[in-house]
Design an enzyme around this catalytic site. Structure first.
Site, PDB file in Angstrom:
ATOM      1  N   LYS A  86      41.415  71.789 -88.782  1.00 29.15           N
ATOM      2  CA  LYS A  86      42.429  72.600 -88.075  1.00 29.15           C
ATOM      3  C   LYS A  86      42.664  73.930 -88.757  1.00 29.15           C
ATOM      4  CE  LYS A  86      45.398  69.288 -88.769  1.00 29.15           C
ATOM      5  NZ  LYS A  86      44.517  68.251 -89.314  1.00 29.15           N
ATOM      6  N   GLY A  93      46.895  69.433 -95.794  1.00 31.44           N
ATOM      7  CA  GLY A  93      46.073  70.313 -96.630  1.00 31.44           C
ATOM      8  C   GLY A  93      45.095  70.995 -95.700  1.00 31.44           C
ATOM      9  N   HIS A  94      45.302  72.267 -95.444  1.00 37.73           N
ATOM     10  CA  HIS A  94      44.492  73.003 -94.471  1.00 37.73           C
ATOM     11  C   HIS A  94      43.636  74.028 -95.200  1.00 37.73           C
ATOM     12  CE1 HIS A  94      47.778  71.976 -91.268  1.00 37.73           C
ATOM     13  NE2 HIS A  94      47.099  70.921 -91.667  1.00 37.73           N
ATOM     14  N   ASP A 120      42.556  66.190 -90.994  1.00 37.42           N
ATOM     15  CA  ASP A 120      41.413  66.803 -91.695  1.00 37.42           C
ATOM     16  C   ASP A 120      40.248  67.120 -90.769  1.00 37.42           C
ATOM     17  OD1 ASP A 120      42.894  66.459 -94.015  1.00 37.42           O
ATOM     18  OD2 ASP A 120      42.017  64.488 -94.406  1.00 37.42           O
ATOM     19  N   GLU A 121      40.537  67.424 -89.523  1.00 33.08           N
ATOM     20  CA  GLU A 121      39.485  67.713 -88.552  1.00 33.08           C
ATOM     21  C   GLU A 121      38.920  69.121 -88.720  1.00 33.08           C
ATOM     22  OE1 GLU A 121      42.535  66.702 -87.797  1.00 33.08           O
ATOM     23  OE2 GLU A 121      42.452  64.817 -86.701  1.00 33.08           O
ATOM     24  N   GLN A 177      48.404  66.889 -89.692  1.00 34.74           N
ATOM     25  CA  GLN A 177      47.949  65.507 -89.505  1.00 34.74           C
ATOM     26  C   GLN A 177      47.108  65.420 -88.219  1.00 34.74           C
ATOM     27  OE1 GLN A 177      51.635  65.849 -90.531  1.00 34.74           O
ATOM     28  NE2 GLN A 177      50.535  65.998 -92.429  1.00 34.74           N
ATOM     29  N   ARG A 211      37.563  60.331 -98.341  1.00 35.38           N
ATOM     30  CA  ARG A 211      37.880  60.016 -96.952  1.00 35.38           C
ATOM     31  C   ARG A 211      36.881  58.984 -96.438  1.00 35.38           C
ATOM     32  NH1 ARG A 211      37.995  66.338 -95.532  1.00 35.38           N
ATOM     33  NH2 ARG A 211      40.037  66.870 -96.357  1.00 35.38           N
TER      34      ARG A 211
HETATM   35  P1  GDP Z   1      42.538  70.229 -91.789  1.00 33.25           P
HETATM   36  O1  GDP Z   1      43.516  69.412 -92.543  1.00 33.25           O
HETATM   37  O2  GDP Z   1      42.342  69.753 -90.391  1.00 33.25           O
HETATM   38  O3  GDP Z   1      42.847  71.696 -91.842  1.00 33.25           O
HETATM   39  O4  GDP Z   1      41.127  70.017 -92.506  1.00 33.25           O
HETATM   40  P2  GDP Z   1      40.842  70.052 -94.101  1.00 33.25           P
HETATM   41  O5  GDP Z   1      40.884  71.446 -94.564  1.00 33.25           O
HETATM   42  O6  GDP Z   1      41.703  69.065 -94.799  1.00 33.25           O
HETATM   43  O7  GDP Z   1      39.383  69.448 -94.136  1.00 33.25           O
HETATM   44  C1  GDP Z   1      38.320  70.029 -93.461  1.00 33.25           C
HETATM   45  C2  GDP Z   1      37.219  70.350 -94.472  1.00 33.25           C
HETATM   46  O8  GDP Z   1      36.028  70.654 -93.778  1.00 33.25           O
HETATM   47  C3  GDP Z   1      37.529  71.587 -95.308  1.00 33.25           C
HETATM   48  O9  GDP Z   1      36.960  71.411 -96.566  1.00 33.25           O
HETATM   49  C4  GDP Z   1      36.825  72.707 -94.549  1.00 33.25           C
HETATM   50  O10 GDP Z   1      36.455  73.791 -95.402  1.00 33.25           O
HETATM   51  C5  GDP Z   1      35.610  71.983 -94.048  1.00 33.25           C
HETATM   52  N1  GDP Z   1      35.049  72.482 -92.766  1.00 33.25           N
HETATM   53  C6  GDP Z   1      35.704  72.893 -91.649  1.00 33.25           C
HETATM   54  N2  GDP Z   1      34.816  73.151 -90.661  1.00 33.25           N
HETATM   55  C7  GDP Z   1      33.588  72.891 -91.152  1.00 33.25           C
HETATM   56  C8  GDP Z   1      32.267  72.914 -90.616  1.00 33.25           C
HETATM   57  O11 GDP Z   1      32.046  73.229 -89.449  1.00 33.25           O
HETATM   58  N3  GDP Z   1      31.247  72.545 -91.455  1.00 33.25           N
HETATM   59  C9  GDP Z   1      31.449  72.162 -92.740  1.00 33.25           C
HETATM   60  N4  GDP Z   1      30.395  71.810 -93.466  1.00 33.25           N
HETATM   61  N5  GDP Z   1      32.680  72.118 -93.283  1.00 33.25           N
HETATM   62  C10 GDP Z   1      33.732  72.451 -92.496  1.00 33.25           C
HETATM   63  P1  IMO Z   2      46.179  67.359 -92.515  1.00 30.74           P
HETATM   64  O1  IMO Z   2      47.215  68.244 -91.864  1.00 30.74           O
HETATM   65  C1  IMO Z   2      44.822  63.296 -93.359  1.00 30.74           C
HETATM   66  C2  IMO Z   2      47.924  60.263 -93.981  1.00 30.74           C
HETATM   67  C3  IMO Z   2      48.017  59.676 -95.379  1.00 30.74           C
HETATM   68  C4  IMO Z   2      48.509  58.279 -95.045  1.00 30.74           C
HETATM   69  C5  IMO Z   2      49.451  58.515 -93.877  1.00 30.74           C
HETATM   70  C6  IMO Z   2      50.930  58.603 -94.262  1.00 30.74           C
HETATM   71  O2  IMO Z   2      45.539  67.925 -93.708  1.00 30.74           O
HETATM   72  O3  IMO Z   2      45.229  66.865 -91.486  1.00 30.74           O
HETATM   73  P2  IMO Z   2      52.358  60.493 -95.504  1.00 30.74           P
HETATM   74  O4  IMO Z   2      52.251  61.075 -96.871  1.00 30.74           O
HETATM   75  O5  IMO Z   2      52.271  61.485 -94.400  1.00 30.74           O
HETATM   76  O6  IMO Z   2      53.569  59.602 -95.329  1.00 30.74           O
HETATM   77  O7  IMO Z   2      51.088  59.497 -95.371  1.00 30.74           O
HETATM   78  O8  IMO Z   2      49.048  59.743 -93.288  1.00 30.74           O
HETATM   79  N1  IMO Z   2      47.997  61.745 -93.915  1.00 30.74           N
HETATM   80  C7  IMO Z   2      46.950  62.539 -93.701  1.00 30.74           C
HETATM   81  N2  IMO Z   2      45.637  62.243 -93.581  1.00 30.74           N
HETATM   82  N3  IMO Z   2      45.243  64.581 -93.229  1.00 30.74           N
HETATM   83  C8  IMO Z   2      46.565  64.871 -93.311  1.00 30.74           C
HETATM   84  O9  IMO Z   2      47.045  66.109 -93.067  1.00 30.74           O
HETATM   85  C9  IMO Z   2      47.467  63.848 -93.597  1.00 30.74           C
HETATM   86  N4  IMO Z   2      48.809  63.800 -93.779  1.00 30.74           N
HETATM   87  C10 IMO Z   2      49.115  62.518 -93.953  1.00 30.74           C
HETATM   88  O10 IMO Z   2      46.757  59.648 -96.008  1.00 30.74           O
HETATM   89  O11 IMO Z   2      47.442  57.487 -94.566  1.00 30.74           O
HETATM   90 MG    MG Z   3      43.638  68.345 -94.323  1.00 28.67          MG
END
Ligand code: GDP
Ligand code: IMO
Ligand code: MG
Length: 436
Positions: A19, A43-44, A16-17, A227, A308
């Site tokens: 990406k 979840g991207h 969830d960085e 991840q 989170r």
């Molecule tokens: P991923 O799994 O690494 O693709 O990240 P996620 O989509 O799960 O979570 C990142 C969250 O941060 C999402 O809701 C994005 O819309 C949001 N996001 C990404 N970059 C920024 C940023 O620079 N600022 C803010 N406020 N939100 C961001």
């Molecule tokens: P993205 O790509 C954050 C975590 C789960 C759990 C562990 C194992 O959006 O960054 P799993 O269902 O994979 O066997 O769960 O890994 N986890 C994530 N945490 N972002 C994800 O994906 C994750 N995918 C799995 O919360 O701790």
């Molecule tokens: Mg994510």
């Protein structure tokens, strides 16, 4: 044709960085984006001019019509999840036919994988991981056990029927004996999967050949990680990890492209750190500042909606992550979330039994004995939201980034100041690398 610079892009910590957003921005410079690990546990999130897309299995590059998307052999594919994601994209008016391909060697998630995961997670005496309940772990178990079903076999109805009958016989018995779970019906399962196979068939290809041909023809490929490095099955905070190779090495085994064909590795990190699910998190902040980050960062899982956990940048872990991935570039996201922090603690080392160390423990007792050593930087206390030029960032925000760069050992290539595609800056050296 000379080989152009392909790149792996991955999460530097526990997922969830941001990406998804960064892959979307960068995909303008790439011809193909390939997912190499995980499944619909990811979840991207991508936001384009206020329009939000959450992609779980499909690489974020498909949001650009000129970019091909590939789901590599390292992914575990739930056909129903895939088809519903395809439908969502089509309903949103995005073309996917002829643009999206699934490896014939990817493993298939079946309903008994979810059944066993759910039962096992809650069983007494088991270590609860806090998984996403998508059947990811049990599907990878079957892969390594050599009893999994691959996409190519899903398309062969006779093989599919036998596989499901045999697997249900075994899985139902195990789940009932261990957890008292009600059995699943193999006939119904076969019918559902045979129907899904028909719809999946047009997407299936030998994607390793496609990717190697593309690279040999001068196309640029981005390998999209899911991840994060610390959730990697080998290098992460085991057992609190996912079941796949989320690190850069996974891009090779998960797509069938050799390491000599990959030019660089880009790690995505938030300006702070989050984690969802169980497991160690040395710099977690349980106080008001942690709550502030969660609130301003809207830190809820894109897939499960779970809150989170939030904390501060952990430099020993970031250096470790950069080491195991060979990270050359860093992308720092969510700078704007820290706009209201008067002070920003950053972990610069670990104290274990009174001694300062940079060594990342391999075991859980080791993690629990860590006392983070912090340095405190001044917050900038003004808005960075939407800023797209480095020089326009407040001086203290620039200093934070310079500090992060110096201490992490990787160069900062991009900074993100908001969720939208446009809230991004690309620094000149990175820009010229991308254009090479
Ligand atoms: P991923 O799994 O690494 O693709 O990240 P996620 O989509 O799960 O979570 C990142 C969250 O941060 C999402 O809701 C994005 O819309 C949001 N996001 C990404 N970059 C920024 C940023 O620079 N600022 C803010 N406020 N939100 C961001
Ligand atoms: P993205 O790509 C954050 C975590 C789960 C759990 C562990 C194992 O959006 O960054 P799993 O269902 O994979 O066997 O769960 O890994 N986890 C994530 N945490 N972002 C994800 O994906 C994750 N995918 C799995 O919360 O701790
Ligand atoms: Mg994510």
């Amino acid at each position: 044709m000379t080989q152009r610079k392909s790149a792996v892009i991955l999460g530097a910590q526990w997922g969830d960085e941001g990406k998804g957003k960064i892959v979307d921005v960068l995909s303008e410079k790439f011809n193909v984006v390939a997912r190499y690990a995980g499944g619909h546990n990811a979840g991207h999130t991508v936001i384009i001019k206020g329009r939000k897309f959450v992609l779980q299995l499909i690489p974020c590059g498909v949001l650009r019509p000129e970019c091909k998307g590939i789901i590599g052999n390292g992914v575990v594919l739930d056909p129903m999840a895939f088809l519903s994601e395809v439908k969502k994209l089509k309903d949103a008016g995005l073309p996917v036919d002829g643009q999206l391909f699934v490896s014939n060697r990817a493993q298939v998630i079946l309903p008994y994988h979810r059944m066993i995961e759910l039962a096992a997670e809650n069983a007494p005496g088991r270590t609860k991981i806090g998984t996403t309940s998508r059947g990811i772990g049990p599907a990878y178990e079957d892969k390594m056990h050599r009893s999994g079903l691959r996409v190519v076999d899903l398309l062969n109805s006779a093989l599919l029927r036998t596989h499901i009958e045999n697997a249900c016989h075994e899985k139902n018995a195990i789940a009932h004996a261990l957890f008292g779970t009600e059995p699943l019906d193999p006939k119904q399962m076969y019918e559902e999967y045979a129907r899904a196979a028909e719809q999946l068939a047009p997407f299936v290809a030998d994607t390793a050949v496609m990717l190697n041909d593309a690279i040999n023809n001068g196309d640029k490929v981005m390998f999209e990680g899911a991840q994060g490095a610390l959730l990697d099955i080998d290098h992460g905070t085991y057992p609190f990890v996912t079941s796949s190779s989320a690190t850069a090495g996974g891009a090779v085994t998960g797509t069938g492209v050799g390491p000599t064909k990959i030019g660089t590795v880009i790690g995505v990190t938030k300006a702070y750190v989050t984690r969802v699910g169980e497991g160690p998190f040395p710099t977690e902040d349980h106080g008001v500042m942690g709550e502030l980050l969660a609130k301003r960062g809207n830190e809820f899982g894109a897939v499960t909606g779970r809150p989170r956990r939030c904390g501060w940048l952990d430099l020993p872990l970031l250096r470790y992550s950069n080491m195991i991935n060979g990270t050359e570039w860093l992308v720092v996201t969510k700078m704007d979330v820290m706009d209201e922090c008067a002070e920003i603690p950053v972990c610069v080392g670990y104290k274990v039994n009174g001694k300062v160390t940079d060594t990342i423990p391999a075991d859980m007792p080791g993690f629990h004995s860590i006392q983070p050593v912090y340095t405190t930087l001044k917050g900038w206390n003004c808005s960075t939201a939407g800023i797209t030029e480095f020089d326009k960032l407040p001086k203290l925000a620039q200093e934070y980034l310079h500090f992060l760069e110096k201490e992490s050992g990787a160069k900062i290539g991009m900074v993100s100041t908001g969720p939208d595609r446009d809230h991004t800056m690309t620094l000149p050296e990175f820009e010229s690398t991308l254009n090479a």
